[in-house]
Design an enzyme around this catalytic site. Structure first.
Site, PDB file in Angstrom:
ATOM      1  N   HIS A  38       0.723  -1.174  -0.204  1.00  0.00           N
ATOM      2  CA  HIS A  38       0.028   0.062   0.161  1.00  0.00           C
ATOM      3  C   HIS A  38       0.797   1.351  -0.257  1.00  0.00           C
ATOM      4  O   HIS A  38       0.309   2.388  -0.487  1.00  0.00           O
ATOM      5  CB  HIS A  38      -0.933  -0.147   1.234  1.00  0.00           C
ATOM      6  CG  HIS A  38      -1.869  -1.120   1.336  1.00  0.00           C
ATOM      7  ND1 HIS A  38      -2.765  -1.205   0.267  1.00  0.00           N
ATOM      8  CD2 HIS A  38      -2.012  -2.152   1.954  1.00  0.00           C
ATOM      9  CE1 HIS A  38      -3.682  -2.213   0.384  1.00  0.00           C
ATOM     10  NE2 HIS A  38      -3.173  -2.917   1.495  1.00  0.00           N
ATOM     11  N   ASP A  61      -8.622  -5.834   6.098  1.00  0.00           N
ATOM     12  CA  ASP A  61      -9.097  -6.608   4.645  1.00  0.00           C
ATOM     13  C   ASP A  61     -10.055  -7.852   5.327  1.00  0.00           C
ATOM     14  O   ASP A  61     -10.930  -8.299   4.634  1.00  0.00           O
ATOM     15  CB  ASP A  61      -7.941  -7.287   4.001  1.00  0.00           C
ATOM     16  CG  ASP A  61      -7.712  -6.172   2.922  1.00  0.00           C
ATOM     17  OD1 ASP A  61      -8.139  -5.877   2.061  1.00  0.00           O
ATOM     18  OD2 ASP A  61      -6.199  -6.034   3.176  1.00  0.00           O
ATOM     19  N   GLU A  90      -6.106 -12.872   5.565  1.00  0.00           N
ATOM     20  CA  GLU A  90      -6.765 -11.685   5.538  1.00  0.00           C
ATOM     21  C   GLU A  90      -7.927 -11.737   4.773  1.00  0.00           C
ATOM     22  O   GLU A  90      -8.599 -10.653   4.271  1.00  0.00           O
ATOM     23  CB  GLU A  90      -5.990 -10.322   5.125  1.00  0.00           C
ATOM     24  CG  GLU A  90      -5.584 -10.392   3.740  1.00  0.00           C
ATOM     25  CD  GLU A  90      -4.264  -9.315   3.641  1.00  0.00           C
ATOM     26  OE1 GLU A  90      -4.689  -8.374   4.338  1.00  0.00           O
ATOM     27  OE2 GLU A  90      -3.410  -9.417   2.765  1.00  0.00           O
TER      28      GLU A  90
END
Length: 266
Positions: free
Chosen positions: A48, A178, A152
């Protein structure tokens, strides 16, 4: 030149609790500032955060003089990218979105030289072996590699026991944000159902003799996850710390708390 051991992995094997900090700013100076804070480990985020191989490399060099141990999260578990990261000297990887034992087994192979794996042999021209100055690097590298897989999703949770059974998976990290989204709770990473699910997951990981991990900025939840068996816990994110501090400073002079000030939920 001596072989560089992996203190992070050694402490995981010993069952020690290690606190970490997330690095997503992709900046050398901020990485070094954070390295001097005393955290046990620092996660360089390329999933990210706007990181690439060169920015990761530079941050590894900035962190190297300090005791904090680097962990790198690539954008995906691609074996070619893993090979490049290992050549920079990374020994611990956190791979996102792992959902099956087959995927986990492939990641183990990607981090090991043949015949135990498929890692390409070229360390003599890479930082990992200090450009060939560590003569026995290839013979010792496999044992120093540490693989953390990120579970996740609903699919990953369903396959958790199978993933844990894969030899070479050293730890499982539960991605609360997530995971919440996967169960229809987008934006509710601290929802009681998700927290309970993670606690149960951490207990299952610990029961297998492996290390469980989380990212959480809530002190109460950190304590609960620690009690459930978590052994590597990230307790903050560099960008969120900076955003919160600057918002607070501005509000202290201009009056009123910003409604957009970042919280502690990841």
């Amino acid at each position: 030149m001596e072989f560089p051991d992996n203190p992070f992995k050694q402490r995981l094997l010993a069952g020690d609790l290690q606190y970490g900090l997330w690095l997503g700013l992709s900046e050398i100076f901020s990485a070094e500032i954070c390295a001097g804070a005393g955290f046990d480990w620092l996660l360089i985020d390329a999933e990210h955060g706007p990181n690439d191989l060169r920015t990761i490399f530079a941050q590894l060099q900035a962190i190297a003089p300090y005791a904090s141990q680097p962990v790198v999260r690539p954008p995906q578990g691609d074996h070619v990218l893993i090979k490049q990261l290992l050549e920079t000297g990374v020994q611990t990887l956190l791979i996102p979105m792992v959902e099956s034992a087959e995927q986990a087994a492939h990641l183990v192979e990607a981090m090991r030289y043949p015949p135990a794996g498929i890692r390409g042999v070229g360390s003599s021209i890479a930082r990992a072996s200090r450009w060939g100055r560590i003569g026995d690097y290839a013979q010792r590298a496999n044992d120093a590699m540490c693989l953390l897989v990120q579970v996740e999703t609903r699919a990953g949770m369903a396959e958790l026991d199978a993933i844990l059974a894969v030899d070479g998976v050293d730890g499982v990290f539960f991605g609360a944000a997530d995971l919440a989204a996967s169960y229809g709770l987008l934006g509710e990473s601290n929802h009681p159902e998700i927290v309970a699910m993670i606690e149960q997951g951490l207990a299952r990981v610990a029961a297998c003799g492996k290390a469980g991990g989380v990212l959480c900025g809530d002190r109460g939840l950190v304590a609960r996850y620690r009690e459930a068996g978590a052994r590597f816990i990230a307790v903050g994110v560099d960008s969120m710390l900076l955003a919160a501090a600057t918002s607070s400073l501005c509000a202290s002079y201009k009056g009123g708390a910003s409604s957009d000030a970042p919280g502690s939920s990841y």
